[in-house]
Write a protein that holds these residues in place. Structure first.
Motif, PDB file in Angstrom:
ATOM      1  N   GLU A  68       9.744  36.341  10.131  1.00 56.17           N
ATOM      2  CA  GLU A  68       8.638  37.059  10.755  1.00 56.17           C
ATOM      3  C   GLU A  68       7.445  36.151  11.005  1.00 56.17           C
ATOM      4  N   THR A  69       7.726  35.018  11.540  1.00 56.05           N
ATOM      5  CA  THR A  69       6.631  34.101  11.843  1.00 56.05           C
ATOM      6  C   THR A  69       6.085  34.340  13.240  1.00 56.05           C
ATOM      7  N   GLY A  70       6.495  35.445  13.848  1.00 57.06           N
ATOM      8  CA  GLY A  70       6.012  35.744  15.203  1.00 57.06           C
ATOM      9  C   GLY A  70       7.083  35.402  16.222  1.00 57.06           C
ATOM     10  N   ASN A  71       7.574  36.408  16.918  1.00 57.78           N
ATOM     11  CA  ASN A  71       8.613  36.144  17.925  1.00 57.78           C
ATOM     12  C   ASN A  71       7.970  35.885  19.285  1.00 57.78           C
ATOM     13  N   PRO A  72       8.194  34.744  19.820  1.00 55.30           N
ATOM     14  CA  PRO A  72       7.632  34.456  21.148  1.00 55.30           C
ATOM     15  C   PRO A  72       8.395  35.202  22.226  1.00 55.30           C
ATOM     16  N   GLY A  73       7.721  35.600  23.255  1.00 56.30           N
ATOM     17  CA  GLY A  73       8.372  36.283  24.355  1.00 56.30           C
ATOM     18  C   GLY A  73       8.557  37.758  24.089  1.00 56.30           C
ATOM     19  N   ASP A  74       7.906  38.296  23.131  1.00 53.86           N
ATOM     20  CA  ASP A  74       8.062  39.714  22.841  1.00 53.86           C
ATOM     21  C   ASP A  74       6.710  40.418  22.932  1.00 53.86           C
ATOM     22  N   SER A  75       5.875  39.944  23.824  1.00 55.34           N
ATOM     23  CA  SER A  75       4.560  40.555  23.931  1.00 55.34           C
ATOM     24  C   SER A  75       4.651  41.860  24.710  1.00 55.34           C
ATOM     25  N   PRO A  76       3.954  42.875  24.205  1.00 57.35           N
ATOM     26  CA  PRO A  76       4.005  44.187  24.860  1.00 57.35           C
ATOM     27  C   PRO A  76       3.237  44.166  26.187  1.00 57.35           C
ATOM     28  N   GLY A  77       3.581  45.097  27.057  1.00 57.28           N
ATOM     29  CA  GLY A  77       2.878  45.213  28.326  1.00 57.28           C
ATOM     30  C   GLY A  77       3.410  44.257  29.375  1.00 57.28           C
ATOM     31  N   GLY A  78       4.552  43.657  29.126  1.00 58.50           N
ATOM     32  CA  GLY A  78       5.100  42.700  30.089  1.00 58.50           C
ATOM     33  C   GLY A  78       5.953  43.385  31.124  1.00 58.50           C
TER      34      GLY A  78
END
Ligand SMILES: [Zn+2]
Length: 81
Positions: A68-78
């Motif tokens: 859970e270090t932050g998934n890139p490419g999973d930003s909401p609103g895309g």
């Protein structure tokens, strides 16, 4: 005449005692007690034994693997409608 109670002002003559790190009992803290700050030989040996047994290892060495270090490419609103 004013006279102080000798029992009160004579506190420095009392033998100093500390708390035994092993059992918590009051231990005599003076050259007479060769096991100080422990209360007895037994408590001192227990403490040293714990060290020799490797009981002093540092906690928190093995950290769990976290993804859970932050998934890139999973930003909401895309996504558009
Ligand atoms: Zn003790």
């Amino acid at each position: 005449m004013l006279r102080r109670d000798p029992a009160v002002s004579n506190t420095t003559a009392k033998p100093r005692t500390v708390r035994c790190p092993q059992c918590g009992q009051p231990a005599l803290y003076s050259p007479e007690n060769r096991w100080r700050p422990f209360c007895s030989e037994r408590c001192k040996l227990i403490d040293i034994g714990a060290w020799a047994a490797g009981d002093y290892r540092i906690e928190g060495q093995d950290e769990p693997l976290s993804d859970e270090t932050g998934n890139p490419g999973d930003s909401p609103g895309g996504r558009g409608a």
